[in-house]
Design an enzyme around this catalytic site. Sequence first.
Site, PDB file in Angstrom:
ATOM      1  N   ASN A 210       0.837  -0.967  -0.140  1.00 21.13           N
ATOM      2  CA  ASN A 210      -0.408  -0.295  -0.061  1.00 21.13           C
ATOM      3  C   ASN A 210       0.796   1.537   0.117  1.00 21.13           C
ATOM      4  O   ASN A 210       2.237   0.978   0.091  1.00 21.13           O
ATOM      5  CB  ASN A 210      -1.304   0.161   1.500  1.00 21.13           C
ATOM      6  CG  ASN A 210       0.364  -0.381   3.024  1.00 21.13           C
ATOM      7  OD1 ASN A 210       0.478   0.597   2.603  1.00 21.13           O
ATOM      8  ND2 ASN A 210      -0.065  -1.123   3.190  1.00 21.13           N
ATOM      9  N   ASP A 279      -4.143  -6.449   4.828  1.00 29.52           N
ATOM     10  CA  ASP A 279      -4.953  -7.553   5.073  1.00 29.52           C
ATOM     11  C   ASP A 279      -4.751  -8.661   4.538  1.00 29.52           C
ATOM     12  O   ASP A 279      -5.554  -9.688   5.985  1.00 29.52           O
ATOM     13  CB  ASP A 279      -6.176  -6.968   5.369  1.00 29.52           C
ATOM     14  CG  ASP A 279      -6.828  -5.722   6.019  1.00 29.52           C
ATOM     15  OD1 ASP A 279      -6.110  -5.496   6.997  1.00 29.52           O
ATOM     16  OD2 ASP A 279      -7.240  -4.124   5.561  1.00 29.52           O
ATOM     17  N   LYS A 289       8.542 -16.984 -11.399  1.00 28.31           N
ATOM     18  CA  LYS A 289       6.983 -15.557 -11.464  1.00 28.31           C
ATOM     19  C   LYS A 289       5.818 -16.505 -12.278  1.00 28.31           C
ATOM     20  O   LYS A 289       6.129 -16.848 -13.209  1.00 28.31           O
ATOM     21  CB  LYS A 289       7.828 -14.692 -12.480  1.00 28.31           C
ATOM     22  CG  LYS A 289       7.389 -13.438 -13.242  1.00 28.31           C
ATOM     23  CD  LYS A 289       7.957 -12.495 -13.992  1.00 28.31           C
ATOM     24  CE  LYS A 289       7.024 -11.184 -14.418  1.00 28.31           C
ATOM     25  NZ  LYS A 289       7.646 -11.486 -15.610  1.00 28.31           N
ATOM     26  N   PHE A 323      -4.420   3.729  14.292  1.00 29.21           N
ATOM     27  CA  PHE A 323      -4.749   4.682  13.263  1.00 29.21           C
ATOM     28  C   PHE A 323      -5.551   4.506  11.974  1.00 29.21           C
ATOM     29  O   PHE A 323      -5.912   2.856  12.236  1.00 29.21           O
ATOM     30  CB  PHE A 323      -3.923   4.543  12.157  1.00 29.21           C
ATOM     31  CG  PHE A 323      -2.332   5.572  13.349  1.00 29.21           C
ATOM     32  CD1 PHE A 323      -2.452   5.309  14.015  1.00 29.21           C
ATOM     33  CD2 PHE A 323      -2.058   7.162  12.905  1.00 29.21           C
ATOM     34  CE1 PHE A 323      -0.855   6.189  15.675  1.00 29.21           C
ATOM     35  CE2 PHE A 323      -1.672   8.125  13.334  1.00 29.21           C
ATOM     36  CZ  PHE A 323      -1.412   7.837  14.692  1.00 29.21           C
ATOM     37  N   LYS A 337     -14.208   0.847  15.231  1.00 29.99           N
ATOM     38  CA  LYS A 337     -12.588   0.267  15.346  1.00 29.99           C
ATOM     39  C   LYS A 337     -12.066  -0.224  16.648  1.00 29.99           C
ATOM     40  O   LYS A 337     -11.789  -0.876  17.685  1.00 29.99           O
ATOM     41  CB  LYS A 337     -11.496   0.704  14.684  1.00 29.99           C
ATOM     42  CG  LYS A 337     -11.950   0.111  13.175  1.00 29.99           C
ATOM     43  CD  LYS A 337     -10.423   0.893  11.823  1.00 29.99           C
ATOM     44  CE  LYS A 337     -10.937   0.733  10.880  1.00 29.99           C
ATOM     45  NZ  LYS A 337     -10.455   1.603   9.652  1.00 29.99           N
ATOM     46  N   LYS A 341     -10.853  -2.958  18.655  1.00 32.77           N
ATOM     47  CA  LYS A 341     -10.020  -3.484  18.941  1.00 32.77           C
ATOM     48  C   LYS A 341      -9.099  -3.085  20.801  1.00 32.77           C
ATOM     49  O   LYS A 341      -8.503  -2.863  20.978  1.00 32.77           O
ATOM     50  CB  LYS A 341      -8.914  -2.700  18.142  1.00 32.77           C
ATOM     51  CG  LYS A 341      -9.332  -3.498  16.854  1.00 32.77           C
ATOM     52  CD  LYS A 341      -7.996  -2.843  15.338  1.00 32.77           C
ATOM     53  CE  LYS A 341      -8.686  -3.979  13.851  1.00 32.77           C
ATOM     54  NZ  LYS A 341      -7.478  -3.314  13.050  1.00 32.77           N
TER      55      LYS A 341
HETATM   56  N1  CTP Z   1      -4.140  -3.147  12.182  1.00 36.95           N
HETATM   57  C1  CTP Z   1      -3.249  -4.129  12.875  1.00 36.95           C
HETATM   58  N2  CTP Z   1      -3.541  -5.847  12.763  1.00 36.95           N
HETATM   59  C2  CTP Z   1      -4.081  -5.455  10.727  1.00 36.95           C
HETATM   60  C3  CTP Z   1      -4.191  -4.642  10.500  1.00 36.95           C
HETATM   61  C4  CTP Z   1      -4.203  -3.277  11.087  1.00 36.95           C
HETATM   62  O1  CTP Z   1      -3.029  -4.105  14.084  1.00 36.95           O
HETATM   63  N3  CTP Z   1      -3.779  -6.368   9.925  1.00 36.95           N
HETATM   64  C5  CTP Z   1      -4.278  -2.033  12.984  1.00 36.95           C
HETATM   65  C6  CTP Z   1      -3.578  -1.050  11.855  1.00 36.95           C
HETATM   66  O2  CTP Z   1      -2.061  -0.741  12.552  1.00 36.95           O
HETATM   67  C7  CTP Z   1      -4.285   0.043  12.630  1.00 36.95           C
HETATM   68  C8  CTP Z   1      -5.685   0.085  13.303  1.00 36.95           C
HETATM   69  O3  CTP Z   1      -5.454  -1.707  13.228  1.00 36.95           O
HETATM   70  O4  CTP Z   1      -4.251   0.611  13.848  1.00 36.95           O
HETATM   71  C9  CTP Z   1      -6.645  -0.065  11.759  1.00 36.95           C
HETATM   72  O5  CTP Z   1      -6.378  -0.557  10.251  1.00 36.95           O
HETATM   73  P1  CTP Z   1      -7.534  -0.574   9.416  1.00 36.95           P
HETATM   74  O6  CTP Z   1      -6.447  -0.983   8.244  1.00 36.95           O
HETATM   75  O7  CTP Z   1      -7.522   1.167   9.517  1.00 36.95           O
HETATM   76  O8  CTP Z   1      -8.080  -0.994   9.784  1.00 36.95           O
HETATM   77  P2  CTP Z   1      -8.798  -2.451   9.455  1.00 36.95           P
HETATM   78  O9  CTP Z   1      -9.425  -3.161  11.241  1.00 36.95           O
HETATM   79  O10 CTP Z   1      -7.942  -3.265   8.494  1.00 36.95           O
HETATM   80  O11 CTP Z   1     -10.066  -2.653   8.581  1.00 36.95           O
HETATM   81  P3  CTP Z   1     -10.356  -1.992   7.300  1.00 36.95           P
HETATM   82  O12 CTP Z   1      -9.585  -1.796   6.457  1.00 36.95           O
HETATM   83  O13 CTP Z   1     -11.783  -2.886   7.426  1.00 36.95           O
HETATM   84  O14 CTP Z   1     -11.061  -0.693   7.419  1.00 36.95           O
END
Ligand code: CTP
Length: 402
Positions: A210, A279, A289, A323, A337, A341
Amino acid sequence: MNFADKNILIAASGGIAAYKTAQLVRTLVKYNARVRVMMTPTATQFVSPLTFETLSGHPVLLDLFPEQGGASTAHIDWARWADVIVVCPATANTMAKLAHGLADNAVTTTLSATTAPVLLCPAMNKEMYASKAHQDNQKRLQDLGYRLVEPSQGWLACGEEGWGRLADLSVIIEAIEDTLYGTHEFAEKHFLISAGPTRENIDPVRYISNRSSGKMGYALARQAFLRGAQVTVVTGPTTLELPPGIRRVDVENAREMTAAIEAHYHECDVLLMVAAVADFRPSQVAEEKIKKKNISHVLHLTENPDILNLLAPHKKGRIHVGFSLETNNIVEHSLEKLKQKKLDLIIANNPREQGAGFDHDTNRVTIVFADGQTRESPLMDKTSIADQILDEIRILLNQHKS
Ligand code: CTP
């Protein structure tokens, strides 16, 4: 003001503002500091070493290899002696050398050997100050952990008006006081900070990632460190650097990040998950490849562990900060969230907003608290945003204590 028992090392480089440094030394001595002065060869063209020797009551360090003999390790002894080093004035030339690790005179060598905090007080012509080369060096120095006492605007010695005038002595003295006494609010606190993106390999050439640059996480790490915290940064791939006192653990993918965070979690008081953790990862990493005609058939995804969710049951007295990047219903989604969490704070932002989010030096965030209250920041540089977030964390840590 009283600097009793503090060792303040002044480093004068060669600019006309060096005459003001004499007043700085005099004032610091009046405030009971032990003051020593070192000078670059060019600085001696502007002010005599005798002036500083008389005001500080100590010989001035000028040479790495003094003609009269003396230890050739003076730069190490002086670097260790100092509680703080103030480069005043800091010329464009000396700052450029420091930004690139050059050590070619007594001042730059001592600075390269110190672990004490260093304040840079730039003073130069406005065009020199605004030049891209100087601004890049200045930014790099801040990234390396040097603290900047911004110059002010006004009449310059060259007869022009603009930015580049040495900050007022009162501002410099305040910055010294803040560095010596004000930055220990997180002493004995350990911050574990994740930063940057993760990369999930598809095959030996391709990966899923990303647009996270790591800038926000690194700014938080630097500012927490400057406030006295022990800091460990678990970082995905970035091109950024951290000051030497920060422990850095480099990882590539989400599972490595999970393992590194778990390994350091037991010692932390505050967990800041700033990283944009992918994710999903490809269910299998191809050894060769993948040909493009096959890729849509073989790309299956598996969910990565959610680090904050994994650690929520082990949280005990720790502060967890997340974040959240959202493009719509930012506060509602972020609060969801936070609850899910079990976070103490979540910092929400919208990457579509101008000047905010990925890869910018600035950001605009909404700090969302566990009770649903919010605090919006204006669009600011990421260092100032980091300071705002750390102010909230300090309040939370104090609440936990009482
Ligand atoms: N985070 C984490 N572990 C993951 C994904 C995210 O600990 N596998 C943490 C990120 O570092 C951030 C928070 O969760 O502090 C929220 O991340 P975000 O990507 O915005 O949320 P998600 O829970 O992944 O939900 P979505 O992508 O559906 O918005």
